[in-house]
Design a protein around this motif. Structure first.
Motif, PDB file in Angstrom:
ATOM      1  N   GLY A  89      54.827  41.191  22.917  1.00  0.00           N
ATOM      2  CA  GLY A  89      55.850  41.637  23.852  1.00  0.00           C
ATOM      3  C   GLY A  89      57.247  41.686  23.259  1.00  0.00           C
ATOM      4  O   GLY A  89      57.971  42.664  23.431  1.00  0.00           O
ATOM      5  N   THR A  90      57.647  40.644  22.552  1.00  0.00           N
ATOM      6  CA  THR A  90      58.986  40.605  21.964  1.00  0.00           C
ATOM      7  C   THR A  90      59.149  41.688  20.908  1.00  0.00           C
ATOM      8  O   THR A  90      60.169  42.383  20.871  1.00  0.00           O
ATOM      9  CB  THR A  90      59.265  39.220  21.354  1.00  0.00           C
ATOM     10  OG1 THR A  90      59.123  38.229  22.376  1.00  0.00           O
ATOM     11  CG2 THR A  90      60.659  39.144  20.774  1.00  0.00           C
ATOM     12  N   VAL A  91      58.147  41.860  20.081  1.00  0.00           N
ATOM     13  CA  VAL A  91      58.210  42.882  19.037  1.00  0.00           C
ATOM     14  C   VAL A  91      58.259  44.277  19.661  1.00  0.00           C
ATOM     15  O   VAL A  91      59.040  45.129  19.231  1.00  0.00           O
ATOM     16  CB  VAL A  91      57.019  42.764  18.060  1.00  0.00           C
ATOM     17  CG1 VAL A  91      56.975  43.921  17.096  1.00  0.00           C
ATOM     18  CG2 VAL A  91      57.088  41.457  17.316  1.00  0.00           C
ATOM     19  N   HIS A  92      57.455  44.505  20.694  1.00  0.00           N
ATOM     20  CA  HIS A  92      57.478  45.807  21.362  1.00  0.00           C
ATOM     21  C   HIS A  92      58.838  46.064  21.991  1.00  0.00           C
ATOM     22  O   HIS A  92      59.370  47.180  21.902  1.00  0.00           O
ATOM     23  CB  HIS A  92      56.379  45.898  22.421  1.00  0.00           C
ATOM     24  CG  HIS A  92      55.029  46.137  21.845  1.00  0.00           C
ATOM     25  ND1 HIS A  92      53.903  45.549  22.348  1.00  0.00           N
ATOM     26  CD2 HIS A  92      54.615  46.902  20.804  1.00  0.00           C
ATOM     27  CE1 HIS A  92      52.860  45.924  21.642  1.00  0.00           C
ATOM     28  NE2 HIS A  92      53.264  46.744  20.703  1.00  0.00           N
ATOM     29  N   ALA A  93      59.419  45.070  22.615  1.00  0.00           N
ATOM     30  CA  ALA A  93      60.735  45.224  23.236  1.00  0.00           C
ATOM     31  C   ALA A  93      61.789  45.545  22.178  1.00  0.00           C
ATOM     32  O   ALA A  93      62.631  46.433  22.381  1.00  0.00           O
ATOM     33  CB  ALA A  93      61.116  43.968  24.012  1.00  0.00           C
ATOM     34  N   ARG A  94      61.741  44.843  21.056  1.00  0.00           N
ATOM     35  CA  ARG A  94      62.711  45.119  19.976  1.00  0.00           C
ATOM     36  C   ARG A  94      62.531  46.524  19.426  1.00  0.00           C
ATOM     37  O   ARG A  94      63.503  47.237  19.168  1.00  0.00           O
ATOM     38  CB  ARG A  94      62.561  44.095  18.851  1.00  0.00           C
ATOM     39  CG  ARG A  94      63.097  42.727  19.242  1.00  0.00           C
ATOM     40  CD  ARG A  94      62.982  41.750  18.131  1.00  0.00           C
ATOM     41  NE  ARG A  94      63.929  42.108  17.059  1.00  0.00           N
ATOM     42  CZ  ARG A  94      64.139  41.342  15.997  1.00  0.00           C
ATOM     43  NH1 ARG A  94      63.496  40.211  15.858  1.00  0.00           N
ATOM     44  NH2 ARG A  94      65.008  41.716  15.076  1.00  0.00           N
ATOM     45  N   LEU A  95      61.286  46.928  19.253  1.00  0.00           N
ATOM     46  CA  LEU A  95      61.020  48.275  18.765  1.00  0.00           C
ATOM     47  C   LEU A  95      61.570  49.319  19.729  1.00  0.00           C
ATOM     48  O   LEU A  95      62.219  50.284  19.318  1.00  0.00           O
ATOM     49  CB  LEU A  95      59.518  48.474  18.559  1.00  0.00           C
ATOM     50  CG  LEU A  95      59.061  49.847  18.093  1.00  0.00           C
ATOM     51  CD1 LEU A  95      59.673  50.194  16.745  1.00  0.00           C
ATOM     52  CD2 LEU A  95      57.553  49.902  18.021  1.00  0.00           C
ATOM     53  N   LEU A  96      61.341  49.132  21.016  1.00  0.00           N
ATOM     54  CA  LEU A  96      61.859  50.066  22.018  1.00  0.00           C
ATOM     55  C   LEU A  96      63.384  50.104  22.014  1.00  0.00           C
ATOM     56  O   LEU A  96      63.988  51.171  22.154  1.00  0.00           O
ATOM     57  CB  LEU A  96      61.341  49.705  23.411  1.00  0.00           C
ATOM     58  CG  LEU A  96      59.857  49.993  23.648  1.00  0.00           C
ATOM     59  CD1 LEU A  96      59.420  49.424  24.992  1.00  0.00           C
ATOM     60  CD2 LEU A  96      59.570  51.482  23.564  1.00  0.00           C
ATOM     61  N   LEU A  97      64.018  48.957  21.840  1.00  0.00           N
ATOM     62  CA  LEU A  97      65.484  48.920  21.781  1.00  0.00           C
ATOM     63  C   LEU A  97      66.012  49.667  20.567  1.00  0.00           C
ATOM     64  O   LEU A  97      66.981  50.431  20.658  1.00  0.00           O
ATOM     65  CB  LEU A  97      65.972  47.470  21.776  1.00  0.00           C
ATOM     66  CG  LEU A  97      65.808  46.727  23.095  1.00  0.00           C
ATOM     67  CD1 LEU A  97      66.064  45.239  22.900  1.00  0.00           C
ATOM     68  CD2 LEU A  97      66.729  47.305  24.160  1.00  0.00           C
ATOM     69  N   HIS A  98      65.367  49.472  19.416  1.00  0.00           N
ATOM     70  CA  HIS A  98      65.791  50.181  18.203  1.00  0.00           C
ATOM     71  C   HIS A  98      65.592  51.690  18.355  1.00  0.00           C
ATOM     72  O   HIS A  98      66.466  52.485  17.998  1.00  0.00           O
ATOM     73  CB  HIS A  98      65.043  49.672  16.969  1.00  0.00           C
ATOM     74  CG  HIS A  98      65.578  48.388  16.436  1.00  0.00           C
ATOM     75  ND1 HIS A  98      66.659  48.325  15.597  1.00  0.00           N
ATOM     76  CD2 HIS A  98      65.185  47.105  16.648  1.00  0.00           C
ATOM     77  CE1 HIS A  98      66.922  47.057  15.311  1.00  0.00           C
ATOM     78  NE2 HIS A  98      66.034  46.299  15.938  1.00  0.00           N
ATOM     79  N   LEU A  99      64.434  52.090  18.879  1.00  0.00           N
ATOM     80  CA  LEU A  99      64.174  53.510  19.085  1.00  0.00           C
ATOM     81  C   LEU A  99      65.167  54.109  20.077  1.00  0.00           C
ATOM     82  O   LEU A  99      65.648  55.232  19.889  1.00  0.00           O
ATOM     83  CB  LEU A  99      62.741  53.731  19.576  1.00  0.00           C
ATOM     84  CG  LEU A  99      61.648  53.525  18.533  1.00  0.00           C
ATOM     85  CD1 LEU A  99      60.275  53.561  19.196  1.00  0.00           C
ATOM     86  CD2 LEU A  99      61.736  54.557  17.436  1.00  0.00           C
ATOM     87  N   SER A 100      65.481  53.371  21.111  1.00  0.00           N
ATOM     88  CA  SER A 100      66.452  53.831  22.107  1.00  0.00           C
ATOM     89  C   SER A 100      67.811  54.089  21.460  1.00  0.00           C
ATOM     90  O   SER A 100      68.461  55.107  21.727  1.00  0.00           O
ATOM     91  CB  SER A 100      66.577  52.807  23.231  1.00  0.00           C
ATOM     92  OG  SER A 100      67.525  53.218  24.173  1.00  0.00           O
ATOM     93  N   CYS A 101      68.239  53.188  20.597  1.00  0.00           N
ATOM     94  CA  CYS A 101      69.518  53.369  19.894  1.00  0.00           C
ATOM     95  C   CYS A 101      69.475  54.591  18.977  1.00  0.00           C
ATOM     96  O   CYS A 101      70.433  55.373  18.935  1.00  0.00           O
ATOM     97  CB  CYS A 101      69.865  52.127  19.081  1.00  0.00           C
ATOM     98  SG  CYS A 101      70.383  50.735  20.084  1.00  0.00           S
TER      99      CYS A 101
END
Length: 81
Positions: free
Chosen positions: A21-33
């Motif tokens: 979950g944490t890794v997926h959330a970080r990945l989504l945040l990076h992709l969003s940026c």
């Protein structure tokens, strides 16, 4: 692993997997940026087009002869995200 996978697949109650979950959330945040940055660049190019003779390019999806390919390249980058 094949036997363990088959066993875990045999019933929901025995499946043991991590959510990451944490890794997926970080990945989504990076992709969003990254997508936000590309979107900003694309909007800036559209604004330049709207003030020049390239207004027709804003109404279509094609490239016009003699045009730079910056917008198409940005769109291609967005497709990869």
């Amino acid at each position: 692993f094949p036997r363990l996978a088959a066993f875990q697949n045999s019933a929901e109650s025995v499946a043991i997997t991590r959510r990451f979950g944490t890794v997926h959330a970080r990945l989504l945040l990076h992709l969003s940026c990254e997508i936000t940055s590309l979107e900003r660049q694309l909007t800036e190019l559209d604004e330049v087009d709207s003030k020049t003779s390239m207004v027709p390019r804003l109404r279509g999806i094609g490239q016009f002869e003699g045009c730079d390919t910056a917008q198409k390249e940005l769109i291609d980058q967005l497709k990869l995200k």
